[in-house]
Design an enzyme around this catalytic site. Structure first.
Site, PDB file in Angstrom:
ATOM      1  N   CYS A  79     -26.476  49.202 -16.008  1.00 39.61           N
ATOM      2  CA  CYS A  79     -28.535  49.587 -15.792  1.00 39.61           C
ATOM      3  C   CYS A  79     -27.633  47.987 -15.245  1.00 39.61           C
ATOM      4  O   CYS A  79     -27.105  47.605 -13.950  1.00 39.61           O
ATOM      5  CB  CYS A  79     -28.466  48.857 -16.874  1.00 39.61           C
ATOM      6  SG  CYS A  79     -30.653  48.284 -17.110  1.00 39.61           S
ATOM      7  N   HIS A 186     -30.289  54.740 -17.356  1.00 42.01           N
ATOM      8  CA  HIS A 186     -29.516  54.557 -18.413  1.00 42.01           C
ATOM      9  C   HIS A 186     -28.808  55.503 -19.055  1.00 42.01           C
ATOM     10  O   HIS A 186     -29.740  56.800 -19.610  1.00 42.01           O
ATOM     11  CB  HIS A 186     -30.366  53.961 -20.125  1.00 42.01           C
ATOM     12  CG  HIS A 186     -30.793  52.211 -19.885  1.00 42.01           C
ATOM     13  ND1 HIS A 186     -30.010  51.433 -20.452  1.00 42.01           N
ATOM     14  CD2 HIS A 186     -31.293  51.465 -19.263  1.00 42.01           C
ATOM     15  CE1 HIS A 186     -29.883  50.306 -20.082  1.00 42.01           C
ATOM     16  NE2 HIS A 186     -31.768  50.447 -19.773  1.00 42.01           N
ATOM     17  N   GLU A 188     -27.495  56.915 -21.610  1.00 41.19           N
ATOM     18  CA  GLU A 188     -27.441  56.968 -22.943  1.00 41.19           C
ATOM     19  C   GLU A 188     -28.976  57.420 -23.130  1.00 41.19           C
ATOM     20  O   GLU A 188     -29.635  57.933 -24.453  1.00 41.19           O
ATOM     21  CB  GLU A 188     -26.769  56.087 -23.453  1.00 41.19           C
ATOM     22  CG  GLU A 188     -27.550  54.804 -22.837  1.00 41.19           C
ATOM     23  CD  GLU A 188     -27.643  53.872 -21.908  1.00 41.19           C
ATOM     24  OE1 GLU A 188     -26.741  54.616 -21.219  1.00 41.19           O
ATOM     25  OE2 GLU A 188     -28.087  52.772 -22.590  1.00 41.19           O
TER      26      GLU A 188
END
Lengths: 212, 252
Positions: A79, A186, A188
C-alpha cells in the site's frame, strides 16, 4: 526470517497475522541491525507519504531500506509502503521517496477525461490484470483484491508493472524490479488471491535462501 | 472496475454475537469469529461489527474479538459502537480492525473525525449517520444515541462536513426503512451519495436481493449493509451477488 519494518505507520497486526496463517516466521522491528539481518523485508504503511518519509528519514530507516535493497534480498512494500519505493509523491506537498523504483505518486484526478466525477479514495475490491509473468504471480489466476488509496503510481517503466487494475486511470497494482516488489492493494485483506500473492513472495524468499 | 460491496453486520455484546442469529450448521452461533468466517466463505466483501456492550468489561472483550477476527480473516472489517475518543480508535485499530465507525461521538465532537483521519488516515474513519425524514426540515435529520436523540443537523450537510473533516466513508442508515424489509431508502441514499466524494454504504431496509440492486443502481450506493436477512437466512450473500450480477451490477 522475514522482518516487518515497524515505523509506527502500518497495520502491522494484519500483515503479521497473514504471515502467521502462512506459517512463515517473521519479526517486527525498528532496529537497523536486526532488520539488516532479515532474509527479506516487508514495508507496510497506511497514512500519508510525507509523514512516513519524515519518520523513515529521521530514524535512519530510509537508508537502511536502501542498503537492504542493495544486498539483493527481497523487499516488499504494501500500500503506502509500495508508494514509498518510488521517486516522489505529490501528497501534502512534493516529497522525495526511497527512489528504488522509477515513477511518481499522484492523486486520482476524481474526474474522468469526459468530465464525469468519481469517488476518491479508490476503496474496495477491484480486478487485477496480469501483464508480465513473474515469480510473484506464479500459479495464480486473475481475481479481485482489496484496495484503499487516494494516490497511485504513475510510471513509464512498463516492465516494472507486473499487474494493474483500472480505476479511471491504470493503477499499477503489483510492481517489481529485481528484488524490489510492491503491492498497492492489501494482500493481507484480499482473501484467497491476496494470501496466495503473499505466499509467492515468501516462497521467493525461501528459494533465494536455498540457492545461497 | 471497482465492485459494489455486500456487507453483513453483526451485533456483538460482551464478546458474543447477539440478536437472533440462526445458523443451524454452526457449532456456536454466538461466536463472532465463526460467523465472520461463515460470511467470508459466502463472499462477503467486508464485515461490520457493532459493539453494543455497555460495560467497560464488555468493551475490553471486544478488543479480544477484534484480535481473533483479524487473526482468522483475510477480508476487511469495521468496528463501531462506543468509540468516543482517539484512544478507543487506537485500541480497536491496533487490535487489527481496518476501520472504526463513529456515530454519536462524531456529532458531539466533530474534531474527533479530523483527529482520527490525521492520525490513522481517512481510510480508517467511517462516519455512521442515522437519518430520519423530517417534514418540518424538508429533509433528513441526523439522530444520535442509537436513533433516540434528534439533533439540529441536516443529513446532507453533516455528511459533507464529515467528508471535509476527513471521513473515508459514510455508513448511512435510514431509520424510516430500518427493520421494515421494504428496501433501502433510495432517495436518501442517492442524495447523500451524490453530495459527497467518498463512498456511501446504504443501510436499513434490505428485504431481498432486488433491494440491493436498487440501492446500487438507483441509490448510487457503493456498498450495502444488511443484518437480519442474512442472519435469518432469508437469502445469502452469494445469492444476492448472483442476482444483482444479472442486473448488471459488478460484484466480486
Amino acid at each position: 526470517m522475514i522482518g516487518i519494518i515497524d515505523y509506527g505507520m502500518g497495520n502491522l497486526f494484519s500483515v503479521s497475522k497473514a504471515l502467521e496463517r502462512l506459517e512463515v516466521p517473521y519479526f517486527l522491528s525498528e532496529k537497523k541491525d536486526e532488520l539488516l539481518k532479515a532474509d527479506a523485508l516487508i514495508l507496510p504503511g497506511v497514512g500519508s507519504f510525507k509523514d512516513a518519509m519524515t519518520i523513515l528519514n529521521s530514524t535512519g530507516l530510509a537508508d537502511l531500506i536502501k542498503e537492504f535493497a542493495d544486498t539483493g534480498k527481497p523487499l516488499l512494500g504494501i500500500c503506502l509502503g509500495m508508494q514509498l519505493l518510488f521517486e516522489d509523491s505529490e501528497e501534502n506537498g512534493m516529497t522525495e521517496g526511497l527512489q528504488l523504483l522509477p515513477g511518481h505518486v499522484r492523486r486520482f484526478p476524481g474526474e474522468t477525461a469526459e468530465g464525469e466525477m468519481y469517488k476518491v479514495p479508490h476503496m474496495g475490491w477491484n480486478r487485477l490484470v496480469f501483464l508480465h509473468s513473474s515469480p510473484i504471480l506464479k500459479g495464480l489466476d486473475e481475481d479481485y483484491v482489496y484496495f484503499v488509496h487516494s494516490y497511485f503510481v504513475d510510471t513509464d517503466d512498463q516492465e516494472a508493472v507486473i499487474s494493474r487494475s483500472l480505476y479511471d486511470v491504470e493503477v499499477p497494482a503489483v510492481v517489481g524490479r529485481g528484488n524490489v516488489f510492491g503491492m498497492q492493494f492489501h494482500p493481507e485483506k484480499s482473501s484467497s488471491l491476496g494470501m496466495a500473492l503473499l505466499r509467492n513472495f515468501t516462497e521467493l524468499v525461501e528459494e533465494r535462501m536455498s540457492v545461497k | 472496475m471497482l465492485t459494489k460491496r455486500i456487507v453483513p453486520c453483526l451485533d456483538v455484546k460482551d464478546g458474543r454475537v447477539v440478536k437472533g442469529v440462526q445458523f443451524v450448521q454452526l457449532r456456536d452461533a454466538g461466536d463472532p469469529v465463526e460467523l465472520a468466517r461463515f460470511y467470508d466463505g459466502q463472499g462477503a466483501d467486508e464485515l461490520v461489527f457493532l459493539d453494543i456492550s455497555a460495560s467497560h468489561e464488555g468493551r475490553k472483550t471486544m478488543v479480544e474479538v477484534v484480535k481473533a477476527v483479524a487473526s482468522e480473516l483475510a477480508i476487511p472489517f469495521t468496528v463501531g459502537g462506543g468509540i468516543n475518543a482517539l484512544e478507543d480508535m487506537k485500541r480497536i485499530l491496533r487490535a487489527g480492525a481496518d476501520k472504526v465507525s463513529l456515530n454519536t461521538a462524531a456529532v458531539n465532537n466533530p474534531d474527533l473525525i479530523t483527529e482520527g483521519a490525521n492520525f490513522f488516515g481517512s481510510q480508517c474513519i467511517v462516519v455512521a449517520i442515522d437519518a430520519k425524514y423530517d417534514e418540518e426540515l424538508g429533509s433528513w435529520r441526523v439522530y444520535t444515541h442509537g436513533g433516540r436523540t434528534p439533533t439540529d443537523l441536516e443529513v446532507i450537510a453533516w455528511a459533507r462536513e464529515a467528508a471535509e473533516r476527513g471521513a473515508g466513508e459514510i455508513l448511512l442508515t435510514s431509520m424510516d426503512s430500518d427493520g421494515e424489509k421494504k428496501g433501502f431508502d433510495i432517495k436518501l441514499t442517492k442524495a447523500v451519495s451524490e453530495s459527497v466524494s467518498i463512498p456511501v454504504i446504504a443501510s436499513g431496509g434490505a428485504g431481498n436481493a432486488d433491494h440491493f440492486a436498487d440501492a446500487f443502481i438507483d441509490g448510487k450506493a457503493d456498498a450495502a449493509l444488511a443484518a437480519s436477512i442474512f442472519h435469518y437466512k432469508e437469502t445469502s450473500v452469494a445469492e444476492v451477488k448472483s442476482y444483482i450480477r444479472e442486473k448488471g451490477v459488478v460484484v466480486r
